[in-house]
Motif scaffolding. Sequence first.
Motif, PDB file in Angstrom:
ATOM      1  N   GLU A   1       2.215   1.685  -3.533  1.00  0.00           N
ATOM      2  CA  GLU A   1       1.326   2.166  -4.412  1.00  0.00           C
ATOM      3  C   GLU A   1       1.009   3.761  -4.161  1.00  0.00           C
ATOM      4  O   GLU A   1       0.731   4.566  -5.124  1.00  0.00           O
ATOM      5  CB  GLU A   1      -0.106   1.292  -4.179  1.00  0.00           C
ATOM      6  CG  GLU A   1      -1.072   1.683  -5.249  1.00  0.00           C
ATOM      7  CD  GLU A   1      -2.278   0.695  -5.115  1.00  0.00           C
ATOM      8  OE1 GLU A   1      -3.274   1.064  -5.619  1.00  0.00           O
ATOM      9  OE2 GLU A   1      -2.351  -0.042  -4.320  1.00  0.00           O
ATOM     10  N   PHE A   2       0.864   4.093  -2.734  1.00  0.00           N
ATOM     11  CA  PHE A   2       0.450   5.509  -2.386  1.00  0.00           C
ATOM     12  C   PHE A   2       1.562   6.483  -2.852  1.00  0.00           C
ATOM     13  O   PHE A   2       1.170   7.173  -3.530  1.00  0.00           O
ATOM     14  CB  PHE A   2       0.580   5.645  -0.910  1.00  0.00           C
ATOM     15  CG  PHE A   2       0.163   6.824  -0.428  1.00  0.00           C
ATOM     16  CD1 PHE A   2      -1.123   7.421  -0.542  1.00  0.00           C
ATOM     17  CD2 PHE A   2       1.095   7.869   0.010  1.00  0.00           C
ATOM     18  CE1 PHE A   2      -1.447   8.691  -0.186  1.00  0.00           C
ATOM     19  CE2 PHE A   2       0.918   8.906   0.640  1.00  0.00           C
ATOM     20  CZ  PHE A   2      -0.407   9.298   0.461  1.00  0.00           C
TER      21      PHE A   2
ATOM     22  N   MET B   1      -6.749   6.020   1.676  1.00  0.00           N
ATOM     23  CA  MET B   1      -5.380   5.222   1.574  1.00  0.00           C
ATOM     24  C   MET B   1      -4.390   5.388   2.392  1.00  0.00           C
ATOM     25  O   MET B   1      -3.757   4.397   2.992  1.00  0.00           O
ATOM     26  CB  MET B   1      -4.783   5.274  -0.033  1.00  0.00           C
ATOM     27  CG  MET B   1      -3.944   4.457  -0.436  1.00  0.00           C
ATOM     28  SD  MET B   1      -3.559   4.511  -1.962  1.00  0.00           S
ATOM     29  CE  MET B   1      -2.734   3.091  -2.498  1.00  0.00           C
ATOM     30  N   LEU B   2      -4.391   6.779   2.772  1.00  0.00           N
ATOM     31  CA  LEU B   2      -3.009   6.895   3.971  1.00  0.00           C
ATOM     32  C   LEU B   2      -3.582   6.543   5.259  1.00  0.00           C
ATOM     33  O   LEU B   2      -2.704   6.121   6.034  1.00  0.00           O
ATOM     34  CB  LEU B   2      -3.002   8.562   3.903  1.00  0.00           C
ATOM     35  CG  LEU B   2      -1.748   8.962   4.575  1.00  0.00           C
ATOM     36  CD1 LEU B   2      -0.559   8.413   4.469  1.00  0.00           C
ATOM     37  CD2 LEU B   2      -1.707  10.397   4.758  1.00  0.00           C
TER      38      LEU B   2
ATOM     39  N   GLN C   1       0.326   9.201  -5.772  1.00  0.00           N
ATOM     40  CA  GLN C   1       0.352  10.580  -5.243  1.00  0.00           C
ATOM     41  C   GLN C   1       1.543  11.387  -5.715  1.00  0.00           C
ATOM     42  O   GLN C   1       1.548  12.523  -6.107  1.00  0.00           O
ATOM     43  CB  GLN C   1       0.008  10.555  -3.751  1.00  0.00           C
ATOM     44  CG  GLN C   1      -1.201   9.820  -3.473  1.00  0.00           C
ATOM     45  CD  GLN C   1      -2.456  10.342  -4.014  1.00  0.00           C
ATOM     46  OE1 GLN C   1      -2.535  11.846  -4.005  1.00  0.00           O
ATOM     47  NE2 GLN C   1      -3.524   9.536  -4.236  1.00  0.00           N
TER      48      GLN C   1
ATOM     49  N   PHE D   1       0.792  -1.238   0.017  1.00  0.00           N
ATOM     50  CA  PHE D   1      -0.059   0.001   0.045  1.00  0.00           C
ATOM     51  C   PHE D   1       0.682   1.403  -0.119  1.00  0.00           C
ATOM     52  O   PHE D   1       0.539   2.274  -0.624  1.00  0.00           O
ATOM     53  CB  PHE D   1      -1.143  -0.015   1.125  1.00  0.00           C
ATOM     54  CG  PHE D   1      -2.274  -0.684   0.921  1.00  0.00           C
ATOM     55  CD1 PHE D   1      -2.291  -2.090   0.634  1.00  0.00           C
ATOM     56  CD2 PHE D   1      -3.474   0.062   0.773  1.00  0.00           C
ATOM     57  CE1 PHE D   1      -3.596  -2.590   0.171  1.00  0.00           C
ATOM     58  CE2 PHE D   1      -4.845  -0.510   0.495  1.00  0.00           C
ATOM     59  CZ  PHE D   1      -4.858  -1.692   0.282  1.00  0.00           C
ATOM     60  N   SER D   2       1.923   1.137   0.778  1.00  0.00           N
ATOM     61  CA  SER D   2       3.060   2.353   0.718  1.00  0.00           C
ATOM     62  C   SER D   2       3.384   2.718  -0.798  1.00  0.00           C
ATOM     63  O   SER D   2       3.401   3.843  -1.060  1.00  0.00           O
ATOM     64  CB  SER D   2       3.672   2.310   1.920  1.00  0.00           C
ATOM     65  OG  SER D   2       4.563   1.390   1.681  1.00  0.00           O
TER      66      SER D   2
ATOM     67  N   THR E   1      -9.585  10.328  -2.585  1.00  0.00           N
ATOM     68  CA  THR E   1      -9.411   9.164  -2.112  1.00  0.00           C
ATOM     69  C   THR E   1      -7.929   8.928  -1.362  1.00  0.00           C
ATOM     70  O   THR E   1      -7.827   8.012  -0.880  1.00  0.00           O
ATOM     71  CB  THR E   1      -9.277   7.937  -3.412  1.00  0.00           C
ATOM     72  OG1 THR E   1      -8.310   8.521  -4.254  1.00  0.00           O
ATOM     73  CG2 THR E   1     -10.679   7.922  -4.008  1.00  0.00           C
ATOM     74  N   TRP E   2      -7.062   9.940  -1.570  1.00  0.00           N
ATOM     75  CA  TRP E   2      -5.843   9.729  -0.927  1.00  0.00           C
ATOM     76  C   TRP E   2      -5.966   9.381   0.532  1.00  0.00           C
ATOM     77  O   TRP E   2      -4.980   8.887   1.118  1.00  0.00           O
ATOM     78  CB  TRP E   2      -4.996  10.837  -1.302  1.00  0.00           C
ATOM     79  CG  TRP E   2      -5.097  12.226  -1.003  1.00  0.00           C
ATOM     80  CD1 TRP E   2      -6.091  13.050  -1.648  1.00  0.00           C
ATOM     81  CD2 TRP E   2      -4.886  12.823   0.308  1.00  0.00           C
ATOM     82  NE1 TRP E   2      -6.052  14.315  -0.756  1.00  0.00           N
ATOM     83  CE2 TRP E   2      -5.348  13.996   0.380  1.00  0.00           C
ATOM     84  CE3 TRP E   2      -4.321  12.374   1.606  1.00  0.00           C
ATOM     85  CZ2 TRP E   2      -5.445  14.905   1.608  1.00  0.00           C
ATOM     86  CZ3 TRP E   2      -4.145  13.092   2.614  1.00  0.00           C
ATOM     87  CH2 TRP E   2      -4.660  14.238   2.567  1.00  0.00           C
TER      88      TRP E   2
ATOM     89  N   THR F   1     -13.873   3.597  -0.989  1.00  0.00           N
ATOM     90  CA  THR F   1     -12.872   4.263  -1.966  1.00  0.00           C
ATOM     91  C   THR F   1     -14.114   5.089  -2.895  1.00  0.00           C
ATOM     92  O   THR F   1     -14.337   6.207  -2.911  1.00  0.00           O
ATOM     93  CB  THR F   1     -12.355   3.407  -2.913  1.00  0.00           C
ATOM     94  OG1 THR F   1     -11.271   2.989  -2.068  1.00  0.00           O
ATOM     95  CG2 THR F   1     -11.600   4.483  -3.793  1.00  0.00           C
TER      96      THR F   1
ATOM     97  N   ILE G   1      -2.878   2.678   5.552  1.00  0.00           N
ATOM     98  CA  ILE G   1      -1.740   2.524   5.749  1.00  0.00           C
ATOM     99  C   ILE G   1      -1.123   3.004   7.378  1.00  0.00           C
ATOM    100  O   ILE G   1      -0.479   2.186   8.126  1.00  0.00           O
ATOM    101  CB  ILE G   1      -0.585   3.567   4.958  1.00  0.00           C
ATOM    102  CG1 ILE G   1      -0.773   2.863   3.631  1.00  0.00           C
ATOM    103  CG2 ILE G   1       0.621   3.169   5.606  1.00  0.00           C
ATOM    104  CD1 ILE G   1      -0.271   3.908   2.731  1.00  0.00           C
TER     105      ILE G   1
END
Length: 482
Positions: free
Chosen positions: A126-127, A295-296, A131, A123-124, A291-292, A281, A299
């Motif tokens: 992809e983030f 996602m954060l 971003q 996930f990190s 959506t960020w 989402t 994490i």
Amino acid sequence: MTDTITTETGPRQSLRRNTLSIAGSVAMCMAFMGPATSVAFNTPAAAAGAGYALPLSILLALVACLLVANTIAAFARKIPTAGFAYTFNTHGFGPSGGFLSGWLLLLSYGMVAPMLLAAIGSFSSEFLAVQFHVHIAWQIMTLVFGLIVWGINAAGVSDSAKVAMVFLVLEVGVMLGLALTVLGKGGDHGLSLAPFAPGHSLKGTAGLGTGMLWGILMFIGFESVATLGEEAKAAKRTIPLALFSAVIVIGLFYVLTAYGAAIGFGPAHAGALAGDGSPWTTLSQRYWGITWALMLTVIVSQFANFVSGSNSFVRVLFSMGREGILPRALGRTSRRDVPHIALGAYMLFSFAFTFLLGLKLGPLGVYGFAGTVLGLGMILIYILISLAVIRFYRREHRSEFRWIRLGVLPALTAVLMLLPVWGQLHPAPAWPNNLVPYLIAAWLVIGAGYLVFLRTRRPALVSAMGRVFEADTDPDGHESGS
């Protein structure tokens, strides 16, 4: 059997006493549940069965987990220990039952760090790519986060609890903010109690059962506070209070977010809710326009989950090492009263497991496989503890045995937990998760063989299983044996 640890001679084998407050204990088990991660990942599977009645299914899961908390609290009031199910069930079933429970706990909790290492790395990575257009391999992110958590946990359980609490507040705050935004805007079709009506289940009673299964999986980790029994202040009072506080607070959070999801999609789009692979989402984009943040938050949740969950497993490993069931080196502690050898061994195993299995399955494949092992294994342990507590009180504390609280409710808990077991087995999940029941069965066979070896070669060790290590502290801070 109750022993007091002394350290005038020989290696240190004691955890730091009276270091964890009620707030710290609650934060650790709440963080282990990974509220934001659970909501993000389990809502799609729960909604696939329950549909618009998603909040009702989560409410039923809350009731079931309160029953489990009742069982664990009953043990914790009598046996403050880092060994959790291993020690509890040794007192309930005897050495054989306790050993096999601890053996199953090793496999189940042992999957926590690999599961979260894979998830947070993926996930990190992809983030950063989405971003900031920065591309870093998930393995590197996994290594970085793993080393950070290793350092935090090596500092001591109180420092781990502080970190867990900060990140817990962040993840719960963001998810609550989104849910309340949805409700504040009236959702898709206004507010109502319709999502709590059984008739709105997409697949009837079976659909509610599916939703309840995934709801129970959201709670896994609350029981981990029992592994802090040797480090919590006034443990026999703190641990039960922390258990019920964590289940009730996070349970209400789960029900509220489930209600927000149902209202956000609305009754006319219940099918869309059930079929959306990432409903939060969708809701974040619709009601916040971004959506960020979600996602954060996931994490952050994974990080807090990692800190708390790895701490719990290390204490089980330490407890079994201290008794000689596993290599005794695992039962040693550092000058800071941290089980540093158990921590190091677990982190090295977790890195190896994650990276090697990740070559075949990818990081999310590792997450799914390890999570399935954790889920099924812990539900089996819930059942065993529920049965053990009945025998424990009937045999060792008969004058305190109460038929409803310590007889009927634990038996009902064991029966209810058969539902998620069935849900894990039928229909059979896709490969490689369909191999999990066979893995657990093989692990127990190996454990039974090891137990036979111990009985033959080291019978005194088997008879001493499940010792409880306590130390009472007087107002001046001096320890006295109990």
